[in-house]
Design an enzyme around this catalytic site. Structure first.
Site, PDB file in Angstrom:
ATOM      1  N   PHE A 172       0.871  -1.380   0.091  1.00  0.00           N
ATOM      2  CA  PHE A 172       0.162   0.019  -0.084  1.00  0.00           C
ATOM      3  C   PHE A 172       0.912   1.245  -0.153  1.00  0.00           C
ATOM      4  O   PHE A 172       1.886   1.347   0.878  1.00  0.00           O
ATOM      5  CB  PHE A 172      -1.175   0.036   0.989  1.00  0.00           C
ATOM      6  N   ASP A 177       9.277   2.555   1.313  1.00  0.00           N
ATOM      7  CA  ASP A 177       8.317   3.388   1.659  1.00  0.00           C
ATOM      8  C   ASP A 177       8.047   2.969   3.384  1.00  0.00           C
ATOM      9  O   ASP A 177       7.606   1.973   3.850  1.00  0.00           O
ATOM     10  CB  ASP A 177       6.788   2.933   0.975  1.00  0.00           C
ATOM     11  N   LYS A 183       2.749   9.754   8.347  1.00  0.00           N
ATOM     12  CA  LYS A 183       2.303   9.248   9.615  1.00  0.00           C
ATOM     13  C   LYS A 183       2.625   9.835  10.795  1.00  0.00           C
ATOM     14  O   LYS A 183       2.408  11.197  11.264  1.00  0.00           O
ATOM     15  CB  LYS A 183       1.950   7.729   9.666  1.00  0.00           C
TER      16      LYS A 183
END
Ligand SMILES: Cc1ncc(COP(=O)(O)O)c(C=O)c1O
Length: 416
Positions: free
Chosen positions: A151, A236, A265
């Site tokens: 993702f 990532d 995040k």
């Protein structure tokens, strides 16, 4: 003639139920939030507008590293907002400069670009990788290899990189030049590399895909493949970065550095910020004007990032994430040992997952936990994810495990 609604809805009581009902009438339908409207938080606790308290093991989807209402973050943001919030990248601001420096000091990177989200950080990573190959190296390599169950976010390039068809539905044609291979295997990766390959993009631990930790040596193997073929390695670390796994960045567990790393995040502790961290050589892919973001690296978001990094360092939160993660996984392992439906406990630091069999209604378990005051999220097809704030204590872990045990029992009882 413009179309307007006659009047705003009459102000009703601002109860949780009333607000939740109003929200569902005006939000685009892509979100299906649980009917909880939160008003404030402190540490790992959240309170709804009705005053109901929840233990937050979601942390805004692995975002609120310092929990809620952290006094240092609140103070820093209040002071920064009085001094300066935003000037754009036409000029500079001191917190922005310092956050670039901090990330360079903490990581393999020589240079940093700021955006506002994980998807934007990945977009920048993909763009700089292609542009570096084409314009700096003079090679016609554009293909990005990423992995199934990955993702990488919801912008067009990020969904094209994402190896989960459900995120592609209705959006074709996707951005060309992306291929997907199974996660964790080096042979399939090696076989996918060709003369057009530009970069490999992977999460060091797949988060949304179900908290999937790759076999030892995988990241090292990817580095070797990239070196052998002269292609770029992109990690990532949007979900794994900034202390969550017990190191600043998950790649540090394996002692292997990428050419490009993305963060978001946890970095802002809830204030939106994304970062693309890159080596000196690859940074040359972004010549002046090649890429930009109006808000990227503004003073307020940068102050948030600096404060989060300061508090993680000062309060030893990486070591805490490691220790509490072990305690949490031991508790989840005990569930695996005693509950038929619990298949595997996994993760690193405070990014943990409990794989649950198809015989158990996982969404019902999450709902039962919510009814008992614990917020959890699902990841992948069959995993309950635990990504609490890094400031939690042992008692919070134990309470979460108790509630989870009760919730599993309650859902098991409902099965005829
Ligand atoms: C590994 C990873 N990359 C990228 C993203 C996208 O981040 P954002 O939602 O901030 O765009 C996420 C979000 O869950 C993620 O987990």
């Amino acid at each position: 003639m413009s179309h307007t609604h006659a009047a705003p809805p009459p102000a009703g009581p601002d109860t949780n139920a009333a607000l939740a009902e109003r929200a569902l009438k005006v939000m685009t339908p892509n979100y299906r939030p649980a009917p909880l409207v939160f008003a404030r938080g402190e540490g790992p606790w959240l309170w709804t507008v009705d005053g109901d308290r929840y233990l937050d093991f979601a942390a805004g989807i692995a975002v609120c590293a310092l929990g809620h209402g952290h006094p240092d973050l609140a103070r820093a943001l209040a002071a920064q907002s009085r001094d300066l919030i935003h000037v754009s990248n036409l000029w500079m601001n001191q917190p922005g400069i310092e956050l670039h420096e901090r990330l360079v000091a903490l990581s393999f990177a020589d240079r940093v670009y700021f955006g506002n989200s994980g998807a934007e950080a990945n977009e920048a990573a993909l763009k700089i990788a292609r542009r570096y190959m084409r314009l700096v190296r003079g090679e016609d390599r554009f293909e990005i290899i990423s992995t199934t169950h990955s993702f990488h976010g919801r912008t067009w390039a990020a969904i094209s990189a994402t190896g989960q068809p459900k995120y592609h539905e209705g959006f074709a044609p996707l951005v060309p030049g992306f291929v997907h291979v199974p996660y964790g295997g080096l042979e399939a990766m090696a076989a996918a590399i060709g003369p057009q390959t530009c970069a490999i993009l992977v999460e060091p631990i797949q988060g949304e895909g179900g908290v999937i930790v790759p076999p030892a040596g995988y990241l090292q193997g990817l580095r070797s493949l990239c070196d052998a073929h002269g292609i770029l390695l992109i990690f990532d670390e949007v979900q794994t970065g900034v202390g969550r796994t017990g190191e600043w960045f998950a790649y540090q567990h394996e002692g292997v550095a990428p050419d490009i790393m993305t963060l978001a995040k946890g970095l802002g502790g809830g204030v939106p910020i994304g970062a693309m961290c890159v080596t000196e050589a690859v940074s040359q892919g972004f010549a002046p004007g090649a890429h930009a973001s109006t808000f990227g690296g503004n003073a307020l978001a940068s102050r948030a990032g600096l404060t989060v990094l300061d508090v993680i360092e000062r309060d030893g939160l990486r070591a805490r994430a490691q220790a509490l993660g072990e305690r949490l996984r031991a508790g989840l392992q005990a569930l695996v040992d005693t509950h038929e439906g619990c298949l595997e406990a996994r993760g690193r630091g405070l990014l943990c997952g409990l794989q649950v069999s198809d015989a158990v209604d996982r969404a019902a378990v999450v709902a039962a936990a919510r009814d008992r005051g614990l917020l959890l999220t699902l990841a992948g097809a069959d995993v309950i994810r635990f990504a609490p704030p890094l400031i939690i204590g042992e008692a919070h872990v134990d309470l979460a495990l108790d509630i989870l045990r009760d919730s599993l029992a309650a859902v098991a009882k409902e099965v005829p």
